[in-house]
Design a protein around this motif. Structure first.
Motif, PDB file in Angstrom:
ATOM      1  N   GLN A  37       0.843  -1.199   0.000  1.00  0.00           N
ATOM      2  CA  GLN A  37       0.000   0.000   0.000  1.00  0.00           C
ATOM      3  C   GLN A  37       0.872   1.241   0.000  1.00  0.00           C
ATOM      4  O   GLN A  37       1.651   1.447   0.940  1.00  0.00           O
ATOM      5  CB  GLN A  37      -0.952   0.020   1.188  1.00  0.00           C
ATOM      6  N   ALA A  42      -5.188   2.536  -2.448  1.00  0.00           N
ATOM      7  CA  ALA A  42      -5.750   1.287  -1.947  1.00  0.00           C
ATOM      8  C   ALA A  42      -4.667   0.217  -1.880  1.00  0.00           C
ATOM      9  O   ALA A  42      -3.664   0.291  -2.605  1.00  0.00           O
ATOM     10  CB  ALA A  42      -6.893   0.836  -2.862  1.00  0.00           C
ATOM     11  N   PRO A  43      -4.829  -0.783  -1.033  1.00  0.00           N
ATOM     12  CA  PRO A  43      -3.868  -1.897  -1.002  1.00  0.00           C
ATOM     13  C   PRO A  43      -3.847  -2.636  -2.334  1.00  0.00           C
ATOM     14  O   PRO A  43      -4.876  -2.787  -2.985  1.00  0.00           O
ATOM     15  CB  PRO A  43      -4.420  -2.791   0.112  1.00  0.00           C
ATOM     16  N   MET A  88       3.913   0.761   2.605  1.00  0.00           N
ATOM     17  CA  MET A  88       3.452  -0.046   3.726  1.00  0.00           C
ATOM     18  C   MET A  88       3.140  -1.424   3.176  1.00  0.00           C
ATOM     19  O   MET A  88       2.479  -1.553   2.133  1.00  0.00           O
ATOM     20  CB  MET A  88       2.204   0.577   4.338  1.00  0.00           C
ATOM     21  N   LEU A  90       1.300  -4.926   4.007  1.00  0.00           N
ATOM     22  CA  LEU A  90       0.261  -5.459   4.883  1.00  0.00           C
ATOM     23  C   LEU A  90       0.102  -6.955   4.672  1.00  0.00           C
ATOM     24  O   LEU A  90       0.012  -7.428   3.537  1.00  0.00           O
ATOM     25  CB  LEU A  90      -1.076  -4.771   4.600  1.00  0.00           C
TER      26      LEU A  90
END
Lengths: 118, 111
Positions: A37, A42-43, A88, A90
């Motif tokens: 992300q 959005a991821p 990031m 996740l």
């Protein structure tokens, strides 16, 4: 409490220096995911494991690899990080209750690892 | 190809107001739809999951609806609080494992 744990929370690496991010879960879920992300986006799914079966998204760069040695752990390896890989990362898990036909329960996310590439 | 859109991109309201966040998707052939919350610099927290056969789900002050035929979902937040400030994302599952995500709505609740 059952949860998804990611280590480290922050990782600084040098351009081109391999880095490994870790995810563990106590939920005993059979599906694990890695997302990338970037800020205000959005991821983006990189890959997922259904049990030990690895599924790579078509547009995931070869620079990204993953390992799942057992149900509880999953690793993301970035072989030669570039500046564009700062993001990031996740990890998420879910339980497939419908023989892989989409009848899954919700995805549970870890807190993420923020990667900085210098 | 499934596309998910969230409007508005940002929303600022006074504390105590009821509010609605919108999510639309282009392909009605979905398995389920989820609403997530993300605090700055943190991971995502699942709020509500609606299976394709369901019309709505409720959790506390949150209510999510799903209208597959029109390709819409709404997240209703009652009696908003400053702690509700976060980015809210909706995601649609159209295939076995891939979630198609909206870009999110950044919500600010002013005390």
């Amino acid at each position: 409490d059952a949860m998804v744990i990611q280590n480290p929370r922050y990782q600084v690496t040098q351009f081109g220096k391999p880095v490994t991010l870790s995810c563990s879960q106590t939920l005993n879920h059979n599906v694990m995911y890695w997302y990338q992300q970037k800020s205000s986006q959005a991821p983006k799914l990189l890959f997922h494991y259904y049990d030990k079966d690895f599924n790579n998204e078509a547009d995931t760069p070869d620079n990204f690899q993953s390992r799942r040695p057992n149900t509880s752990f999953c690793f993301l390896d970035i072989r030669s990080p570039g500046l564009g890989d700062a993001a990031m990362y996740l990890c998420a898990t879910s339980r497939d209750v419908g023989s892989g036909r989409g009848l899954q329960e919700t995805q549970y996310f870890g807190p993420g690892t923020r990667l900085l590439v210098l | 190809k499934q596309e998910v859109t969230q409007i508005p991109a940002a929303l600022s309201v006074p504390e105590g107001e009821n509010l609605v966040l919108n999510c639309s998707f282009t392909d009605s052939a979905i398995y389920n739809l989820q609403w997530f919350r993300q605090d700055p610099g943190k991971g995502l927290t699942s709020l509500l999951l609606i299976q394709s056969s369901q019309r709505e789900q409720t959790s506390g002050r949150l209510n999510a609806s799903l209208d597959k035929s029109s390709g819409r979902s709404t997240l209703y937040i009652a009696a908003s609080q400053p702690g509700d400030s976060a980015t809210y994302l909706c995601a649609v599952r159209s295939s076995n494992y891939q979630l198609i995500w909206g870009a999110g709505t950044k919500l600010i609740i002013k005390p």
